[in-house]
Scaffold this active site. Structure first.
Site, short mmCIF file in Angstrom:
data_model
loop_
_atom_site.label_atom_id
_atom_site.label_comp_id
_atom_site.label_asym_id
_atom_site.label_seq_id
_atom_site.Cartn_x
_atom_site.Cartn_y
_atom_site.Cartn_z
N LYS A 87 0.58 -1.15 0.06
CA LYS A 87 0.00 0.04 0.15
C LYS A 87 0.85 1.23 0.28
O LYS A 87 0.30 2.50 0.04
CB LYS A 87 -0.94 -0.02 1.12
CG LYS A 87 -2.21 -1.01 0.99
CD LYS A 87 -2.77 -1.04 -0.23
CE LYS A 87 -4.06 -1.73 -0.35
NZ LYS A 87 -5.03 -1.51 0.53
N SER A 131 -2.40 -12.57 4.85
CA SER A 131 -3.07 -12.24 3.41
C SER A 131 -2.17 -12.98 2.33
O SER A 131 -2.51 -13.47 1.27
CB SER A 131 -3.46 -11.10 3.13
OG SER A 131 -2.23 -10.11 2.62
#
Lengths: 93, 321
Positions: free
Chosen positions: B44, B264
């Protein structure tokens, strides 16, 4: 041929199924399974399928963890022992 | 290594590592792109920097001018990436964060001086989006970058992540990544398909909707605007859900090959493993998995050392995507 499959329900749909987290319904395709679900639990009507019979945009339906929208959608076949799960579309990230 | 003038210059150009020893199918090679190597620790950072620079180019943010405030809903990584970028550039960041995120995410936001506004944990990331939208409506003076609808998000992956994968692994046949804002797959997936239309794009998601019990009805669902605007459902070839237990098993396997990755990534590896088992006869594959972050933020979950049933149960109620 219609087979009985287990359908895992998300929290948001359980009240419409008397609190059950898994229900067993019959069908030969995902479309059959969802229509059967709605006929057995009318409270789910409008939450799973649109009036024209298509899949509601905020529900994701999985057969053995694969999203049916990327398989054959409502025509995705189900076979004995398959597990169907329903999940609401939510944000991630 | 080159000399860099700013930590922000370290964002992107992450390494790709082959982990084919973890593949159960000899016809499928596996590669992991380590986004945890970014300075803020996740994929991100790319999105954060791209959105801020985009806003600066548009004149919405004015570098060097004091008192500018940004607002963003995030389950963690985007908030952390933005907090890093804002700290360096001198902007004040308010992050709307669900109460149910891991404590490390909160601590990292503190490292970079971001202000945390809590949203109800029972509403998951949907709640963070809802609260942020409401705040943005009453505070038009705050800059609301809104990662879920900001085209700079997928563009960062189209212009960087995708080309990096193509440069390092032109034999790629499959791209597998987690689906959060959908920006990674939309951007990198589109780039790779443009280079080779045969590339398959697989999305992996946690069963987040199972634990979000704050929804009153399915009509309160959420699909990121960028996913619909950019034709996400046409771009993806497959979407598969991976449960916490399997994600944890895979982060443990990754540790066997020296990779310390977040949960994840474990989910994305599980998706890649499914992909490897579904190849046709004689089909060869090179599967590239995006590892969104490193394992640091998940240490408190006990993912590597705890009893797997206990860890899986705890992970069910924590947001880790």
């Amino acid at each position: 041929m219609a087979v009985a499959v287990d359908v895992r329900l998300p929290t948001v749909l359980r009240p419409q199924a008397g609190g059950q987290s898994t229900v067993t319904v019959k069908g030969s395709t995902i479309g059959d399974v969802l229509r059967e679900l709605v006929s057995e639990f009318p409270g789910m009507s409008g939450q799973l399928l649109n009036e024209d019979g298509s899949l509601h945009r905020f529900v994701n339906v999985y057969v053995n963890d694969d999203d049916v929208r990327y398989l054959e959608s409502l025509d995705t076949p189900v076979k004995e022992g398959d597990e169907v799960s329903l999940l609401p579309a939510v944000a991630g990230g | 290594m080159a000399l860099h003038r700013s930590s922000l210059d370290l964002i992107g150009d992450t390494p790709l590592v082959e982990v084919s020893e973890l593949s159960s199918n000899p016809a499928a090679r596996l590669f992991v792109k380590l986004e945890g190597q970014n300075p803020g620790g996740s994929v991100k950072d790319r999105v954060a920097l791209a959105m801020v620079e985009d806003a600066e180019k548009a004149g919405v943010l004015r570098p060097g001018e004091p008192g500018q405030v940004l607002l963003e809903p995030s389950s963690g990584n985007t908030g952390i990436g933005l907090a890093l970028v804002c700290r360096v550039k001198g902007y004040h960041l308010k992050v709307v964060l669900p109460e149910s995120v891991s404590p490390e995410r909160r601590q990292l936001l503190g490292v970079w001086g971001a202000e945390i506004i809590e949203s109800p944990g029972s509403e998951g990331s949907n709640g963070a989006v809802r609260v942020a939208q409401a705040l943005a409506a009453v505070h038009p003076e705050w800059v609301f970058l809104y990662q879920y609808a900001n085209p700079a998000n997928p563009r960062a992956h189209y212009s960087q992540t995708g080309p990096e994968i193509w440069r390092d692994c032109p034999e790629v046949t499959h791209l597998v990544a987690g689906l959060g804002t959908t920006g990674t797959l939309l951007g990198a997936g589109r780039y790779l398909k443009e280079r080779n239309p045969a590339v398959q794009v697989w999305a992996v998601e946690p069963p987040a909707g199972e634990i979000v019990d704050g929804l009153r009805s399915l009509d309160e669902g959420y699909i990121p605007p960028i996913f619909e605007e950019l034709g996400g459902s046409e771009l993806l070839d497959r979407k598969t859900v991976v449960r916490p237990r399997e994600s944890i098993e895979w982060v443990r396997r990754l540790a066997d090959v020296g990779i310390f990755a977040g949960l994840s990534t474990g989910a994305a590896m599980a998706g890649a493993a499914r992909c490897a088992t579904q190849l046709g006869d004689g089909e060869q594959a090179a599967i590239v998995v995006i590892s969104a972050d490193g394992g640091w933020k998940y240490l408190s979950s006990g993912a590597w050392t705890g009893d797997i049933d206990d860890v899986a149960e705890r992970a069910r109620s924590t947001i880790y995507f």
